[in-house]
Write an enzyme that holds these catalytic residues in place. Structure first.
Site, PDB file in Angstrom:
ATOM      1  N   ASN A   1      56.397   3.984  40.329  1.00  0.00           N
ATOM      2  CA  ASN A   1      56.136   5.282  39.714  1.00  0.00           C
ATOM      3  C   ASN A   1      54.921   5.879  40.419  1.00  0.00           C
ATOM      4  OD1 ASN A   1      55.405   7.382  38.032  1.00  0.00           O
ATOM      5  ND2 ASN A   1      55.554   6.190  36.141  1.00  0.00           N
TER       6      ASN A   1
ATOM      7  N   ARG B   1      60.620   6.456  40.263  1.00  0.00           N
ATOM      8  CA  ARG B   1      60.572   7.689  39.490  1.00  0.00           C
ATOM      9  C   ARG B   1      60.478   8.844  40.488  1.00  0.00           C
ATOM     10  NH1 ARG B   1      55.573   9.892  35.860  1.00  0.00           N
ATOM     11  NH2 ARG B   1      56.640  11.711  35.071  1.00  0.00           N
TER      12      ARG B   1
ATOM     13  N   HIS C   1      59.403  15.046  32.447  1.00  0.00           N
ATOM     14  CA  HIS C   1      59.170  13.931  31.504  1.00  0.00           C
ATOM     15  C   HIS C   1      60.483  13.314  31.012  1.00  0.00           C
ATOM     16  CE1 HIS C   1      54.839  15.308  30.397  1.00  0.00           C
ATOM     17  NE2 HIS C   1      54.796  14.272  31.224  1.00  0.00           N
TER      18      HIS C   1
ATOM     19  N   ARG D   1      46.150  21.148  33.457  1.00  0.00           N
ATOM     20  CA  ARG D   1      47.093  22.262  33.675  1.00  0.00           C
ATOM     21  C   ARG D   1      46.998  23.234  32.510  1.00  0.00           C
ATOM     22  NH1 ARG D   1      52.105  18.425  34.485  1.00  0.00           N
ATOM     23  NH2 ARG D   1      51.304  17.172  36.193  1.00  0.00           N
TER      24      ARG D   1
ATOM     25  N   GLU E   1      58.222   4.462  30.669  1.00  0.00           N
ATOM     26  CA  GLU E   1      59.033   5.038  31.755  1.00  0.00           C
ATOM     27  C   GLU E   1      59.505   3.959  32.720  1.00  0.00           C
ATOM     28  OE1 GLU E   1      55.746   7.596  32.344  1.00  0.00           O
ATOM     29  OE2 GLU E   1      56.923   9.420  32.054  1.00  0.00           O
TER      30      GLU E   1
END
Ligand code: ADP
Length: 418
Positions: A32, A113, A200, A261, A401
């Site tokens: 990832n 990922r 996501h 962000r 994840e």
């Protein structure tokens, strides 16, 4: 058939056939790659996926790049310093180190990922065609894709026979209705692929599988809001197990307030700053991605823990937390409307999993939607934090994840029963 098609088909076939689940043990490696880190995990495939090793290389491109790892029992092991620190050398160092670890010889596939997969609706085996395509679409996600491609290529160079899979964060949202995907700008941009994609997705897919394993009917037939609140933060509205809308859009900069962000902004701001400060596009990009959100408002930290610690004595920190919670509350209201009501909310991600204060402030005043939080259970970050009488079940689920990537790999390559 064109030669490249034949080559890709042959590549897929070779990779598929070399996977042989009959030789024990069989493991899967997950990778990832983030903007300054590479997380990895090694799972042994058996009755279940057993994590044997996990860790990360962090501070890539900064001073003091490190590799830290832990064994299956979670006990942290030594920290290794990396001599060189760009993404390519970090990947080479990591692969060289992994090769020396117990269990690496049993790795039958690597799952990556990949944040942006445009219209891919499934994880894909990496072929030269797929890599060419990822190169082509890199302008759609210049922050993630070039680094992810480098990582895949580094593994391909050293282990060309090892099958690699790309697991896309956009896949979860690929079935969203057109009304959620279409952006209200001139139609011609849609033909260039300008639309809401959402991200996501690996985390959301994992959360939906967890809901299903808990026997929550909302997983298959209900109206669910999934709130992944980490450094990157987004929400997804899910009906009957499918994403019908999500807060991130064409890029991961959209939607909720995040650590650095901005989330959604007035599009007029870009032109205003260009006129008044001669701000260039790339400065604007940096500002909204790396200098805004919690960091921008607080001027001190992008980390929710710091801000919660400071908010009693620092107005800027308090305003950062308040804005984060207020905007999250608004997204819940808007998704409840899109879903036509609500059965379940799931909080996940570093903030969603660990901060009772933030969860409570987001849910405050939402009793009119049937959302009632139980303070005692919320304080313990229990698995279910709603009041018994609450119409809406509020859950906290630790997202994973890496495990979702490992499950996707074993399913696609039929390595086990996951
Ligand atoms: P990433 O998106 O990089 O994977 P994480 O999911 O780890 O990030 O989330 C990081 C965020 O979680 C940080 O803002 C951090 O402060 C926050 N966080 C972690 N633990 C807590 C806690 N106990 N209370 C409040 N915030 C927390």
């Amino acid at each position: 058939m064109p030669i490249t098609d034949q080559a890709n088909q042959a590549e897929r076939a070779t990779q598929g056939i070399t996977v042989d689940a009959s030789h024990e043990p069989v493991s899967v490696l997950t990778i990832n790659g983030g903007s300054s880190s590479i997380k990895f995990a090694l799972y042994q495939v058996g009755e279940r996926l057993d994590r044997k090793l996990f860790g990360k290389v962090d501070r890539i491109g900064l001073n003091g790049t490190n590799l830290t790892f832990a064994d299956d029992d979670g006990s942290p092991q030594a920290r290794l310093s990396l001599p060189a620190a760009d993404h390519k050398s970090a990947a080479d160092f990591l692969i060289g180190w992994l090769e020396t670890q117990d269990g690496f010889e049993s790795v039958r596939a690597v799952g990556h990922r990949v944040v942006h997969g445009m219209n891919h609706t499934e994880p894909e085996i990496v072929t030269q065609d797929l890599l060419d395509e990822l190169h082509r679409i890199s302008p759609y996600d210049p922050e993630h894709l070039p680094r992810e491609i480098k990582l895949i290529q580094a593994f391909r160079q050293r282990h060309p026979k090892l099958p690699q899979l790309a697991c896309f964060d956009t896949t979860f949202h690929s079935d969203m209705p057109r009304v959620a995907k279409l952006l209200p700008i001139p139609r011609r941009y849609e033909a260039m692929g300008v639309q809401r994609y959402g991200f996501h997705g690996l985390s959301y897919a994992y959360l939906m599988e967890e809901l299903a394993s808990l026997g929550d009917p909302a997983a298959t037939t209900g109206r669910v809001i999934l709130a992944h609140l980490g450094n990157g933060a987004s929400m997804a509205a899910v009906r009957d197990g499918k994403s019908i809308d999500t807060s991130m859009a064409f890029t991961p900069t959209a939607g909720l307030v995040m650590s650095t962000r901005s989330g959604d902004l007035d599009p007029g701001l870009a032109a205003f700053l260009a006129r008044t400060e001669k701000m260039t596009t790339s400065r604007f990009y940096d500002m909204v991605n790396h200098e805004s959100g919690l960091l921008g408002i607080s001027e001190t930290s992008s980390d929710m823990r710091d801000l919660l610690d400071q908010e009693a004595t620092d107005t800027r920190s308090a305003e950062a937390v308040t804005t984060f919670c207020y905007q999250a509350k608004k997204w819940i209201g808007s998704f409840a409307a899109a879903l036509g009501g609500l059965d379940t909310i799931v909080f996940a991600g570093g903030i969603g999993e660990n901060s009772p204060a933030v969860r409570s402030r987001i849910c405050e005043g939402l009793g009119f939607l049937g959302i009632e939080i139980d303070d005692a259970r919320n304080a313990e970050s229990a698995a279910e934090i709603s009041e018994r009488a609450s119409q809406v079940k509020i859950r906290v689920i630790r997202t994973d994840e890496e495990l979702m990537i490992a499950r996707s790999v074993t399913r696609l390559l039929r390595l086990g029963t996951h």
